[in-house]
Scaffold this active site. Structure first.
Site, short mmCIF file in Angstrom:
data_model
loop_
_atom_site.label_atom_id
_atom_site.label_comp_id
_atom_site.label_asym_id
_atom_site.label_seq_id
_atom_site.Cartn_x
_atom_site.Cartn_y
_atom_site.Cartn_z
N GLY A 1 76.22 12.64 -37.75
CA GLY A 1 75.62 13.46 -38.81
C GLY A 1 75.57 12.76 -40.15
O GLY A 1 75.72 11.54 -40.24
N LEU B 1 72.87 12.48 -41.86
CA LEU B 1 71.79 11.59 -41.44
C LEU B 1 71.08 10.95 -42.62
O LEU B 1 70.94 11.54 -43.69
CB LEU B 1 70.79 12.38 -40.59
CG LEU B 1 71.38 13.09 -39.37
CD1 LEU B 1 70.29 13.88 -38.65
CD2 LEU B 1 72.04 12.10 -38.40
N HIS C 1 69.25 6.65 -39.33
CA HIS C 1 69.24 7.56 -38.17
C HIS C 1 67.81 8.00 -37.86
O HIS C 1 67.43 8.10 -36.69
CB HIS C 1 70.07 8.82 -38.46
CG HIS C 1 71.52 8.56 -38.71
ND1 HIS C 1 72.10 8.75 -39.94
CD2 HIS C 1 72.51 8.14 -37.89
CE1 HIS C 1 73.39 8.47 -39.86
NE2 HIS C 1 73.67 8.09 -38.63
N GLN D 1 87.75 8.55 -32.57
CA GLN D 1 87.46 7.19 -33.02
C GLN D 1 87.95 6.91 -34.44
O GLN D 1 87.67 5.87 -35.00
CB GLN D 1 85.97 6.88 -32.89
CG GLN D 1 85.04 7.63 -33.83
CD GLN D 1 83.58 7.44 -33.46
OE1 GLN D 1 83.10 7.98 -32.47
NE2 GLN D 1 82.86 6.66 -34.25
N GLY E 1 71.97 2.00 -33.73
CA GLY E 1 71.61 1.11 -34.84
C GLY E 1 72.44 -0.17 -34.80
O GLY E 1 73.63 -0.14 -34.48
N ASP F 1 75.98 -1.24 -36.62
CA ASP F 1 77.21 -1.30 -35.83
C ASP F 1 76.97 -2.20 -34.63
O ASP F 1 76.95 -1.74 -33.48
CB ASP F 1 77.62 0.10 -35.38
CG ASP F 1 77.90 1.01 -36.56
OD1 ASP F 1 78.81 0.70 -37.34
OD2 ASP F 1 77.20 2.02 -36.72
N VAL G 1 68.49 -0.54 -41.23
CA VAL G 1 67.61 -0.09 -42.31
C VAL G 1 68.37 -0.25 -43.63
O VAL G 1 69.56 0.11 -43.72
CB VAL G 1 67.18 1.39 -42.10
CG1 VAL G 1 66.30 1.86 -43.24
CG2 VAL G 1 66.46 1.53 -40.75
N SER H 1 74.28 3.66 -44.87
CA SER H 1 75.47 4.12 -44.17
C SER H 1 75.83 5.48 -44.74
O SER H 1 75.68 5.72 -45.95
CB SER H 1 76.63 3.14 -44.44
OG SER H 1 77.86 3.77 -44.14
N SER H 2 76.33 6.36 -43.88
CA SER H 2 76.75 7.68 -44.37
C SER H 2 77.89 7.52 -45.38
O SER H 2 78.09 8.35 -46.25
CB SER H 2 77.24 8.55 -43.20
OG SER H 2 76.23 8.62 -42.22
O1 PAF Z 1 77.68 5.33 -34.47
C1 PAF Z 1 78.15 6.48 -34.52
O2 PAF Z 1 77.71 7.33 -35.32
C2 PAF Z 1 79.28 6.88 -33.58
O3 PAF Z 1 80.16 5.83 -33.37
C3 PAF Z 1 78.77 7.45 -32.24
C4 PAF Z 1 78.01 6.42 -31.45
C5 PAF Z 1 77.88 8.66 -32.50
C6 PAF Z 1 79.96 7.91 -31.40
O4 PAF Z 1 80.69 8.90 -32.04
#
Ligand code: PAF
Length: 288
Positions: free
Chosen positions: A33, A35, A39, A63, A149, A152, A178, A187-188
């Site tokens: 999210g 976004l 995204h 994570q 993307g 990462d 982008v 980046s968020s």
């Molecule tokens: O790249 C991300 O936003 C996250 O690592 C993902 C792939 C949605 C997994 O939570």
């Protein structure tokens, strides 16, 4: 655009749509999210290439490390839905943590090798969290194609390895980074930066440009050690930058090398803190 919060609802909707149209191809964009245009570019690629586009928005606690930004990770559900609608998404999966993890998971998907260096070294457990949640999401959505993307790039390498090793029936589609007009990768987490940090964060793309120029000038005579030096020198121009890592590796294996070879694909990869904000950026280069 339909929004669902529960796994069984999403499965039923997908089942109904596939029953109506048996050849239906499903494109999937997993996100956390908040976004942005990065995204949107993934959703637009999925829209161009697939019949049905599914977006997931889930800030995955698995994570994040204990001292990381899970609690303060930016969230804006309404704005996310507007962006998804404009990008042509058909279905949004918006689960709560209890829906994805009704009890603590006892199964972890762990990819060795590619997940161990770079962000894997500075964020222990991060990629186990990513590969576990992506496996769950793939099992729930069962997409034909999934869009990630390249900001990462290590995540892309980890997911590709996992899909290959576990014979997951999905094509991974890596999409270009982008950037803002001045070079900062979207980046968020950019919202965390204050004005001065935002200005100094431009050393990231400047460092990647400097390394690319160095290769253009020196050709295959450029060594990995020299490239790392060039990158560190450029980042050193920012007084606020605190380097987590600045590495030059092969891609996608993410292995160290000494000298460049024709046909080799390499990555210059950075993680740098500005105040409390850790930014990553990279560039993948094909060596001629
Ligand atoms: O790249 C991300 O936003 C996250 O690592 C993902 C792939 C949605 C997994 O939570």
């Amino acid at each position: 655009m339909e929004t669902v919060n529960q796994i069984h609802q999403l499965r039923q909707l997908l089942k109904d749509k596939k029953a109506e149209n048996p050849g239906l191809t499903v494109g999937f964009v997993p996100t956390m999210g908040f976004l942005h245009r990065g995204h949107a570019s993934l959703m637009e690629a999925a829209r161009r290439e697939c019949d049905l586009v599914v977006l997931s928005i889930f800030v995955n606690p698995l994570q994040f490390g204990p001292n990381e930004d899970f609690e303060r990770y930016p969230r804006d559900e309404q704005r996310d839905l507007e962006i998804a609608g404009k990008a042509g998404v058909d279905l949004v999966f918006f689960p709560q943590v209890e829906e994805m993890y009704p009890s603590p998971t006892k199964t972890i998907v762990s990819v060795s090798g590619v997940s161990e260096g770079l962000c894997g070294a500075s964020r222990p457990g991060h990629f186990d969290g990513v590969s576990t949640v992506v496996t769950k999401l793939f099992n729930i959505v069962q997409p034909d194609r999934a869009y990630f993307g390249l900001k990462d790039a290590q995540q892309v390498a980890v997911i590709e390895q996992m899909v290959h090793d576990l014979n997951m029936p999905v094509t991974i589609v890596p999409c270009p980074i982008v950037r803002e007009a001045d070079g900062l990768a979207l980046s968020s987490r950019n919202v965390y930066l204050n004005e001065e940090e935002r200005r100094q964060a431009l050393v990231l793309s400047a460092a990647l440009n400097a390394a690319e120029r160095f290769i253009e000038e020196r050709g295959r005579e450029a060594t990995a050690a020299e490239l790392t030096r060039v990158i560190r020198q450029e980042i050193g121009k920012s007084a606020l930058a605190d380097i987590d890592y600045a590495e030059v590796l092969t891609y996608p294996a993410l292995e160290p090398f000494a000298t460049l070879e024709a046909g080799q694909r390499i990555i210059t990869a950075l993680a740098v803190r500005f105040g409390r904000t850790r930014l990553i950026d990279n560039r993948i280069l094909n060596i001629r």
